[in-house]
Design a protein around this motif. Structure first.
Motif, PDB file in Angstrom:
ATOM      1  N   VAL A  50       4.761   5.964   5.148  1.00  0.00           N
ATOM      2  CA  VAL A  50       5.241   5.949   6.537  1.00  0.00           C
ATOM      3  C   VAL A  50       6.730   5.604   6.575  1.00  0.00           C
ATOM      4  CG1 VAL A  50       5.074   4.730   8.745  1.00  0.00           C
ATOM      5  CG2 VAL A  50       2.994   5.447   7.566  1.00  0.00           C
ATOM      6  N   SER A  51       7.139   4.663   5.739  1.00  0.00           N
ATOM      7  CA  SER A  51       8.559   4.290   5.670  1.00  0.00           C
ATOM      8  C   SER A  51       9.422   5.488   5.285  1.00  0.00           C
ATOM      9  CB  SER A  51       8.763   3.164   4.648  1.00  0.00           C
ATOM     10  OG  SER A  51       8.024   2.023   4.997  1.00  0.00           O
ATOM     11  N   MET A  52       8.976   6.223   4.277  1.00  0.00           N
ATOM     12  CA  MET A  52       9.732   7.400   3.826  1.00  0.00           C
ATOM     13  C   MET A  52       9.775   8.482   4.905  1.00  0.00           C
ATOM     14  SD  MET A  52       8.340   7.713  -0.096  1.00  0.00           S
ATOM     15  CE  MET A  52       7.868   6.229  -0.977  1.00  0.00           C
ATOM     16  N   LEU A  53       8.663   8.651   5.609  1.00  0.00           N
ATOM     17  CA  LEU A  53       8.618   9.644   6.687  1.00  0.00           C
ATOM     18  C   LEU A  53       9.609   9.298   7.795  1.00  0.00           C
ATOM     19  CD1 LEU A  53       4.752  10.218   6.991  1.00  0.00           C
ATOM     20  CD2 LEU A  53       6.437  11.913   6.273  1.00  0.00           C
ATOM     21  N   MET A  54       9.708   8.010   8.110  1.00  0.00           N
ATOM     22  CA  MET A  54      10.618   7.592   9.176  1.00  0.00           C
ATOM     23  C   MET A  54      12.081   7.716   8.747  1.00  0.00           C
ATOM     24  SD  MET A  54       8.767   7.163  11.696  1.00  0.00           S
ATOM     25  CE  MET A  54      10.127   6.688  12.768  1.00  0.00           C
ATOM     26  N   ILE A  55      12.357   7.467   7.485  1.00  0.00           N
ATOM     27  CA  ILE A  55      13.728   7.641   6.984  1.00  0.00           C
ATOM     28  C   ILE A  55      14.141   9.106   7.092  1.00  0.00           C
ATOM     29  CG2 ILE A  55      15.135   7.618   4.882  1.00  0.00           C
ATOM     30  CD1 ILE A  55      13.670   5.071   4.063  1.00  0.00           C
ATOM     31  N   LYS A  56      13.208   9.989   6.755  1.00  0.00           N
ATOM     32  CA  LYS A  56      13.492  11.424   6.833  1.00  0.00           C
ATOM     33  C   LYS A  56      13.651  11.888   8.282  1.00  0.00           C
ATOM     34  CE  LYS A  56      11.508  15.938   5.652  1.00  0.00           C
ATOM     35  NZ  LYS A  56      10.330  16.637   5.071  1.00  0.00           N
ATOM     36  N   ALA A  57      12.784  11.386   9.160  1.00  0.00           N
ATOM     37  CA  ALA A  57      12.789  11.851  10.552  1.00  0.00           C
ATOM     38  C   ALA A  57      13.899  11.225  11.382  1.00  0.00           C
ATOM     39  CB  ALA A  57      11.436  11.554  11.198  1.00  0.00           C
TER      40      ALA A  57
ATOM     41  N   PRO B 121      19.492   7.911  11.392  1.00  0.00           N
ATOM     42  CA  PRO B 121      20.314   6.821  11.931  1.00  0.00           C
ATOM     43  C   PRO B 121      19.665   5.439  11.780  1.00  0.00           C
ATOM     44  CG  PRO B 121      20.329   8.676  13.440  1.00  0.00           C
ATOM     45  CD  PRO B 121      19.285   8.976  12.401  1.00  0.00           C
ATOM     46  N   ASN B 122      18.332   5.409  11.748  1.00  0.00           N
ATOM     47  CA  ASN B 122      17.629   4.129  11.612  1.00  0.00           C
ATOM     48  C   ASN B 122      17.168   3.865  10.180  1.00  0.00           C
ATOM     49  OD1 ASN B 122      17.598   2.653  14.037  1.00  0.00           O
ATOM     50  ND2 ASN B 122      16.139   4.091  14.935  1.00  0.00           N
ATOM     51  N   ALA B 123      17.658   4.678   9.240  1.00  0.00           N
ATOM     52  CA  ALA B 123      17.226   4.534   7.847  1.00  0.00           C
ATOM     53  C   ALA B 123      17.559   3.147   7.299  1.00  0.00           C
ATOM     54  CB  ALA B 123      17.878   5.609   6.988  1.00  0.00           C
ATOM     55  N   LYS B 124      18.715   2.627   7.682  1.00  0.00           N
ATOM     56  CA  LYS B 124      19.131   1.307   7.202  1.00  0.00           C
ATOM     57  C   LYS B 124      18.136   0.233   7.628  1.00  0.00           C
ATOM     58  CE  LYS B 124      21.992  -1.593   5.260  1.00  0.00           C
ATOM     59  NZ  LYS B 124      22.151  -1.610   3.791  1.00  0.00           N
ATOM     60  N   SER B 125      17.613   0.367   8.831  1.00  0.00           N
ATOM     61  CA  SER B 125      16.628  -0.604   9.325  1.00  0.00           C
ATOM     62  C   SER B 125      15.361  -0.575   8.478  1.00  0.00           C
ATOM     63  CB  SER B 125      16.275  -0.299  10.783  1.00  0.00           C
ATOM     64  OG  SER B 125      17.416  -0.388  11.605  1.00  0.00           O
ATOM     65  N   VAL B 126      14.944   0.633   8.102  1.00  0.00           N
ATOM     66  CA  VAL B 126      13.734   0.763   7.279  1.00  0.00           C
ATOM     67  C   VAL B 126      13.972   0.166   5.895  1.00  0.00           C
ATOM     68  CG1 VAL B 126      12.081   2.380   6.272  1.00  0.00           C
ATOM     69  CG2 VAL B 126      13.021   2.824   8.544  1.00  0.00           C
ATOM     70  N   TYR B 127      15.153   0.413   5.338  1.00  0.00           N
ATOM     71  CA  TYR B 127      15.487  -0.176   4.036  1.00  0.00           C
ATOM     72  C   TYR B 127      15.496  -1.703   4.123  1.00  0.00           C
ATOM     73  CZ  TYR B 127      16.714   4.195   1.683  1.00  0.00           C
ATOM     74  OH  TYR B 127      16.664   5.435   1.081  1.00  0.00           O
ATOM     75  N   ASN B 128      16.009  -2.225   5.228  1.00  0.00           N
ATOM     76  CA  ASN B 128      16.025  -3.680   5.412  1.00  0.00           C
ATOM     77  C   ASN B 128      14.606  -4.241   5.500  1.00  0.00           C
ATOM     78  OD1 ASN B 128      18.811  -3.751   5.400  1.00  0.00           O
ATOM     79  ND2 ASN B 128      19.005  -3.653   7.631  1.00  0.00           N
ATOM     80  N   LEU B 129      13.735  -3.514   6.183  1.00  0.00           N
ATOM     81  CA  LEU B 129      12.337  -3.940   6.273  1.00  0.00           C
ATOM     82  C   LEU B 129      11.679  -3.920   4.895  1.00  0.00           C
ATOM     83  CD1 LEU B 129      11.110  -2.147   9.528  1.00  0.00           C
ATOM     84  CD2 LEU B 129      11.257  -4.607   9.144  1.00  0.00           C
ATOM     85  N   HIS B 130      12.032  -2.919   4.111  1.00  0.00           N
ATOM     86  CA  HIS B 130      11.488  -2.834   2.752  1.00  0.00           C
ATOM     87  C   HIS B 130      11.929  -4.033   1.919  1.00  0.00           C
ATOM     88  CE1 HIS B 130      11.762  -1.537  -1.526  1.00  0.00           C
ATOM     89  NE2 HIS B 130      10.541  -1.124  -1.277  1.00  0.00           N
ATOM     90  N   GLU B 131      13.196  -4.392   2.033  1.00  0.00           N
ATOM     91  CA  GLU B 131      13.702  -5.550   1.292  1.00  0.00           C
ATOM     92  C   GLU B 131      13.048  -6.840   1.778  1.00  0.00           C
ATOM     93  OE1 GLU B 131      15.651  -5.633  -1.377  1.00  0.00           O
ATOM     94  OE2 GLU B 131      15.524  -3.446  -1.347  1.00  0.00           O
ATOM     95  N   GLU B 132      12.837  -6.926   3.073  1.00  0.00           N
ATOM     96  CA  GLU B 132      12.174  -8.106   3.638  1.00  0.00           C
ATOM     97  C   GLU B 132      10.743  -8.226   3.117  1.00  0.00           C
ATOM     98  OE1 GLU B 132      10.669  -9.691   8.032  1.00  0.00           O
ATOM     99  OE2 GLU B 132      12.321  -8.246   7.921  1.00  0.00           O
TER     100      GLU B 132
ATOM    101  N   THR C 113       0.824  -1.206   0.000  1.00  0.00           N
ATOM    102  CA  THR C 113       0.000   0.000   0.000  1.00  0.00           C
ATOM    103  C   THR C 113       0.861   1.260   0.000  1.00  0.00           C
ATOM    104  OG1 THR C 113      -0.118   0.116   2.420  1.00  0.00           O
ATOM    105  CG2 THR C 113      -1.784  -1.229   1.296  1.00  0.00           C
ATOM    106  N   LEU C 114       0.285   2.336  -0.493  1.00  0.00           N
ATOM    107  CA  LEU C 114       0.985   3.619  -0.475  1.00  0.00           C
ATOM    108  C   LEU C 114       1.208   4.098   0.956  1.00  0.00           C
ATOM    109  CD1 LEU C 114      -0.675   5.649  -3.387  1.00  0.00           C
ATOM    110  CD2 LEU C 114       1.669   4.823  -3.279  1.00  0.00           C
ATOM    111  N   ASN C 115       0.259   3.801   1.838  1.00  0.00           N
ATOM    112  CA  ASN C 115       0.381   4.258   3.228  1.00  0.00           C
ATOM    113  C   ASN C 115       1.617   3.674   3.904  1.00  0.00           C
ATOM    114  OD1 ASN C 115      -1.886   5.794   3.022  1.00  0.00           O
ATOM    115  ND2 ASN C 115      -3.202   4.489   4.249  1.00  0.00           N
ATOM    116  N   TRP C 116       1.830   2.375   3.728  1.00  0.00           N
ATOM    117  CA  TRP C 116       2.993   1.721   4.347  1.00  0.00           C
ATOM    118  C   TRP C 116       4.285   2.350   3.829  1.00  0.00           C
ATOM    119  CZ3 TRP C 116       7.464  -0.973   3.349  1.00  0.00           C
ATOM    120  CH2 TRP C 116       7.977  -1.780   4.367  1.00  0.00           C
ATOM    121  N   ASN C 117       4.331   2.565   2.544  1.00  0.00           N
ATOM    122  CA  ASN C 117       5.543   3.122   1.945  1.00  0.00           C
ATOM    123  C   ASN C 117       5.740   4.591   2.308  1.00  0.00           C
ATOM    124  OD1 ASN C 117       6.811   1.012  -0.041  1.00  0.00           O
ATOM    125  ND2 ASN C 117       4.605   0.794  -0.271  1.00  0.00           N
TER     126      ASN C 117
END
Length: 352
Positions: free
Chosen positions: A156-163, A166-177, A150-154
């Motif tokens: 939220v992911s982008m918002l967290m990477i921006k905010a 330091p945890n951006a790598k974790s979000v990218y890993n979740l995206h790959e998962e 969904t667009l909402n999940w993605n």
């Protein structure tokens, strides 16, 4: 007073609080909810304002730390969330933790509500707060992997990477998962997905092929009946007519190619399906634009000699149709791109 809060009876609530302000501190015996929490559950912002007006220090949470902000987020009451964030006496709730050690942001991310997440991130929220499970708020995305398409999940992911860089790598890993999980699920259902896509695509392709094929034998301007040029197109020397023939031919060939690719589709192969979707999508767009061009140039050929303004108008509309189709079809993504600006990550939408 609890019934007045539950049903949003502001006038009744006001009378009761004026008579006895201590009623603003009443706790529901059944669920342990103070009045503000009950109001949050129902989304009654006006009720909450009245309670705060007469009882500025009214209780806002249960004994286990579950606040009215937690409840508003969990219930998806955006208006109530905005009320809390805009009320100076309640802004401290932003970093308060539930019995599971989670802030409102944890639950907003878990719910995949980008509006609430964005509103919370605009405040001085502590992104280092970990839940009882030891995970930061961004990791709540893992509990919502079923919504990864969904667009909402993605968003939220982008918002967290921006905010939280330091945890951006974790979000990218979740995206790959999430991407790997979806691919594996798609491989199991490749036959059904291919069949659905080929059926829909071939239907449109055959429709375009039929239209353009018929147009080739009903040429604009008709055929000549004069001696020496009998059976030849009357407008053969017209530039617009030549453009009509070229675009009509290209549209028919492209749509026929798509239709026959559907026949040779490999039903069990997901990689073929992905390639097929990418390739046929480009061909169909080409056929679509060529068809509108053929329509415009065909009418221009006939109308231009006497009604030039109308011919130009029709051509303009025909040119705009594919552009408008593209914009309308991708409007949610375009809005997301505009809203996030540089924080937008196009690669995150591969799964959508």
């Amino acid at each position: 007073i609890q019934l007045a809060v539950r049903w949003g009876k502001i006038d009744m609530l006001r009378v009761l609080l004026k008579h006895d302000r201590s009623q603003g501190y009443v706790i529901n015996r059944k669920n342990g909810y103070p009045l503000l929490l009950s109001a949050a559950h129902r989304g009654h912002v006006a009720v909450a304002r009245e309670i705060i007006k007469y009882c500025p220090d009214a209780p806002y949470c249960k004994k286990d730390g579950w606040t009215c902000l937690h409840k508003a987020v969990k219930s998806g009451n955006m208006e109530f969330v905005e009320f809390i964030l805009g009320e100076p006496r309640l802004q401290k709730l932003v970093n308060m933790r539930s019995s599971k050690g989670k802030t409102a942001l944890h639950y907003a991310i878990q719910k995949c509500d980008p509006k609430i997440v964005a509103a919370l991130l605009d405040k001085k929220i502590d992104l280092t707060i970990l839940g009882s499970d030891g995970n930061a708020a961004a990791w709540e995305l893992r509990d919502a992997l079923d919504s990864a398409k969904t667009l909402n999940w993605n968003e939220v992911s982008m918002l967290m990477i921006k905010a939280d860089p330091p945890n951006a790598k974790s979000v990218y890993n979740l995206h790959e998962e999430a991407k790997e999980k979806l691919i594996n699920a798609s491989r199991k259902d490749a036959r059904s997905l291919t069949q659905t896509y080929t059926s829909n695509t071939s239907l449109v392709a055959i429709l375009i092929a039929t239209i353009t094929f018929a147009a080739a034998f009903t040429l604009p301007g008709g055929y000549s009946s004069d001696a020496g040029s009998q059976g030849l197109p009357i407008m053969a020397r017209n530039v617009a007519f030549k453009a009509f023939l070229i675009s009509d031919t290209l549209a028919m060939c492209a749509s026929l190619a798509v239709a026959f690719i559907c026949i040779i589709a490999r039903w069990e192969d997901l990689d073929f399906l992905l390639y097929y979707r990418s390739f046929t999508k480009k061909l169909m767009w080409f056929a679509y634009m060529a068809t509108t061009t053929a329509f415009a140039t065909g009418l221009y050929t006939v109308l231009a000699p006497r009604l030039l303004w109308l011919a130009v108008g029709i051509c303009s509309v025909a040119v705009l149709v594919p552009i408008l189709t593209k914009v309308l079809g991708e409007w949610p993504v375009l809005k997301l791109r505009i809203r996030l600006g540089q924080a937008f990550k196009s690669e995150f939408l591969d799964m959508v």
